[in-house]
Design an enzyme around this catalytic site. Structure first.
Site, PDB file in Angstrom:
ATOM      1  CG  ASP A 190      -2.203   0.772   1.049  1.00 33.37           C
ATOM      2  OD1 ASP A 190      -2.131   1.983   0.764  1.00 33.37           O
ATOM      3  OD2 ASP A 190      -3.286   0.181   1.185  1.00 33.37           O
TER       4      ASP A 190
ATOM      5  CB  SER B   1     -17.230  -2.472  -8.368  1.00 36.82           C
ATOM      6  OG  SER B   1     -18.429  -1.885  -7.890  1.00 36.82           O
TER       7      SER B   1
ATOM      8  CE1 TYR C   2     -13.966   2.255  -7.753  1.00 38.70           C
ATOM      9  CE2 TYR C   2     -16.319   1.889  -8.129  1.00 38.70           C
ATOM     10  CZ  TYR C   2     -15.131   1.556  -7.477  1.00 38.70           C
ATOM     11  OH  TYR C   2     -15.123   0.531  -6.563  1.00 38.70           O
TER      12      TYR C   2
ATOM     13  CE  LYS D 235     -12.891  -1.138  -8.671  1.00 31.79           C
ATOM     14  NZ  LYS D 235     -11.769  -1.890  -8.096  1.00 31.79           N
TER      15      LYS D 235
ATOM     16  N   PRO E  44     -17.895  -6.905  -5.731  1.00 31.45           N
ATOM     17  CG  PRO E  44     -16.308  -6.222  -4.172  1.00 31.45           C
ATOM     18  CD  PRO E  44     -16.554  -6.317  -5.654  1.00 31.45           C
TER      19      PRO E  44
HETATM   20  N1  LIG Z   1     -16.451  -0.209  -0.452  1.00 30.12           N
HETATM   21  C1  LIG Z   1     -17.303  -0.659  -1.375  1.00 30.12           C
HETATM   22  O1  LIG Z   1     -18.518  -0.537  -1.251  1.00 30.12           O
HETATM   23  C2  LIG Z   1     -16.785  -1.364  -2.593  1.00 30.12           C
HETATM   24  C3  LIG Z   1     -17.708  -1.918  -3.486  1.00 30.12           C
HETATM   25  C4  LIG Z   1     -17.252  -2.570  -4.623  1.00 30.12           C
HETATM   26  C5  LIG Z   1     -15.894  -2.686  -4.846  1.00 30.12           C
HETATM   27  N2  LIG Z   1     -15.028  -2.122  -3.961  1.00 30.12           N
HETATM   28  C6  LIG Z   1     -13.595  -2.272  -4.233  1.00 30.12           C
HETATM   29  O2  LIG Z   1     -13.002  -2.939  -3.129  1.00 30.12           O
HETATM   30  C7  LIG Z   1     -11.652  -2.487  -2.975  1.00 30.12           C
HETATM   31  C8  LIG Z   1     -11.425  -1.935  -1.572  1.00 30.12           C
HETATM   32  O3  LIG Z   1     -12.376  -0.927  -1.321  1.00 30.12           O
HETATM   33  P1  LIG Z   1     -12.327  -0.014  -0.008  1.00 30.12           P
HETATM   34  O4  LIG Z   1     -13.729   0.362   0.313  1.00 30.12           O
HETATM   35  O5  LIG Z   1     -11.517  -0.664   1.042  1.00 30.12           O
HETATM   36  O6  LIG Z   1     -11.581   1.279  -0.628  1.00 30.12           O
HETATM   37  P2  LIG Z   1     -10.540   2.292  -0.015  1.00 30.12           P
HETATM   38  O7  LIG Z   1     -10.507   3.469  -0.942  1.00 30.12           O
HETATM   39  O8  LIG Z   1     -10.844   2.542   1.434  1.00 30.12           O
HETATM   40  O9  LIG Z   1      -9.145   1.508  -0.048  1.00 30.12           O
HETATM   41  C9  LIG Z   1      -8.327   1.451  -1.173  1.00 30.12           C
HETATM   42  C10 LIG Z   1      -6.915   1.093  -0.750  1.00 30.12           C
HETATM   43  O10 LIG Z   1      -6.075   1.155  -1.918  1.00 30.12           O
HETATM   44  C11 LIG Z   1      -4.891   1.879  -1.589  1.00 30.12           C
HETATM   45  N3  LIG Z   1      -4.322   2.501  -2.786  1.00 30.12           N
HETATM   46  C12 LIG Z   1      -4.839   3.519  -3.502  1.00 30.12           C
HETATM   47  N4  LIG Z   1      -3.992   3.863  -4.478  1.00 30.12           N
HETATM   48  C13 LIG Z   1      -2.916   3.047  -4.395  1.00 30.12           C
HETATM   49  C14 LIG Z   1      -1.709   2.915  -5.135  1.00 30.12           C
HETATM   50  N5  LIG Z   1      -1.424   3.708  -6.201  1.00 30.12           N
HETATM   51  N6  LIG Z   1      -0.821   1.953  -4.766  1.00 30.12           N
HETATM   52  C15 LIG Z   1      -1.085   1.150  -3.702  1.00 30.12           C
HETATM   53  N7  LIG Z   1      -2.225   1.236  -2.952  1.00 30.12           N
HETATM   54  C16 LIG Z   1      -3.114   2.177  -3.304  1.00 30.12           C
HETATM   55  C17 LIG Z   1      -5.365   2.919  -0.574  1.00 30.12           C
HETATM   56  O11 LIG Z   1      -4.287   3.486   0.160  1.00 30.12           O
HETATM   57  C18 LIG Z   1      -6.318   2.081   0.275  1.00 30.12           C
HETATM   58  O12 LIG Z   1      -5.639   1.396   1.288  1.00 30.12           O
HETATM   59  C19 LIG Z   1     -11.422  -1.475  -4.093  1.00 30.12           C
HETATM   60  O13 LIG Z   1     -10.905  -2.128  -5.244  1.00 30.12           O
HETATM   61  C20 LIG Z   1     -12.824  -0.982  -4.388  1.00 30.12           C
HETATM   62  O14 LIG Z   1     -12.939  -0.432  -5.682  1.00 30.12           O
HETATM   63  C21 LIG Z   1     -15.427  -1.471  -2.849  1.00 30.12           C
END
Ligand SMILES: NC(=O)c1ccc[n+]([C@@H]2O[C@H](COP(=O)([O-])OP(=O)(O)OC[C@H]3O[C@@H](n4cnc5c(N)ncnc54)[C@H](O)[C@@H]3O)[C@@H](O)[C@H]2O)c1
Length: 252
Positions: free
Chosen positions: A36, A145, A158, A162, A188
């Protein structure tokens, strides 16, 4: 302990849902590599997992960089003797800040989201595949997603990113099958976490619950079983697939 002795890299594992995956892989006995940009929470989580008896490592990583992802793979392999599993979870999601109409997105915003969410998957996959080939196989799990199916308005870049992850999953599955490397995606639904609350004002979250066959908020833990399945030998003949985990809202 279904993953005892396996080494799993979780990108974006320092916080949010990625941190939940990291804890789950550690609980299954895997060596966990948290990759990260966020140094403090990433190092703290690795320390926490080590304190609980797991093997864990934090590697500062920018998934948009060839050099950074190559260094990630090299450190993971040098520390644990190889790489078996990659969870491409890092994305710009919470960092989107707010939803906005597609005409108002800037070129910079568009490029940045595609760079992290799509190009990042390519960089990380390229970096780990040589080590998986050495092992004679591997498991790659890309986090997509349901917005790729629903076309949810307000963040076209976004949504496009996805959908691209799903296409990339299929292309990589075909190219890596001969090496016994499976590549699958998980899509998800809306998770009731900090990131989603920041992006979606109520009543959006409540409406998402109402659209499901299983009418309750979705928690990060709801994704763990599917991701562990795709990382385990139980899914050895499954590749190129996208599994929707959303409580039965999308049914294609
Ligand atoms: N939260 C939701 O409802 C949801 C729904 C569908 C899909 N998702 C997907 O699930 C995953 C996690 O979601 P989340 O809610 O924890 O999101 P989040 O934004 O809280 O976490 C994303 C993580 O990716 C890291 N990151 C961002 N850019 C980066 C880079 N260049 N290099 C390395 N790390 C990097 C961030 O520091 C963070 O820790 C994502 O792929 C998101 O698109 C989330």
């Amino acid at each position: 302990m279904t993953l005892a002795g396996r080494t799993a890299i979780i990108t974006g594992g320092a916080r949010g849902i990625g941190a939940v995956y990291a804890r789950a892989f550690a609980a299954e006995g895997a060596n966990v590599v948290i990759a990260d940009l966020l140094d403090e929470p990433g190092a703290a989580l690795a320390h926490d997992l080590q304190g609980a008896g797991a093997s864990a490592l934090f590697v500062h990583t920018d998934v948009t960089s060839d050099a950074s992802t190559e260094q990630l793979a090299a450190r993971a392999a040098a520390t644990f003797g190889g790489i078996d599993i990659l969870v491409n979870n890092a994305a710009l999601y919470m960092a989107l800040g707010q939803k906005k109409p597609f005409e108002t997105l800037t070129t910079e915003e568009w490029d940045r989201v595609l760079a992290v969410n799509v190009r990042g998957v390519w960089h990380c996959t390229k970096a780990v595949v040589p080590y998986m080939k050495q092992r004679g196989g591997g498991k790659i799990i890309n986090i997509a997603s349901v917005v790729a199916f629903s076309g949810t308005p307000g963040f076209a870049h976004y949504v496009a990113s996805k959908a691209a992850v799903i296409g990339l999953t299929r292309a990589l599955a075909r190219e890596l099958g001969d090496h016994r490397i499976t590549v699958n995606a998980v899509a998800p639904g809306l998770v009731a976490n900090e990131a989603s609350r920041q992006l979606n004002a109520e009543p959006y979250l409540a409406q998402a619950v109402g659209a499901r066959a299983l009418k309750r908020p979705m928690e990060p833990d709801d994704l763990v079983g599917t991701v562990l399945y795709l990382a385990s030998p139980a899914s050895d003949f499954v590749t190129g697939q996208t599994i929707v985990v959303d409580g039965g809202a999308i049914m294609d």
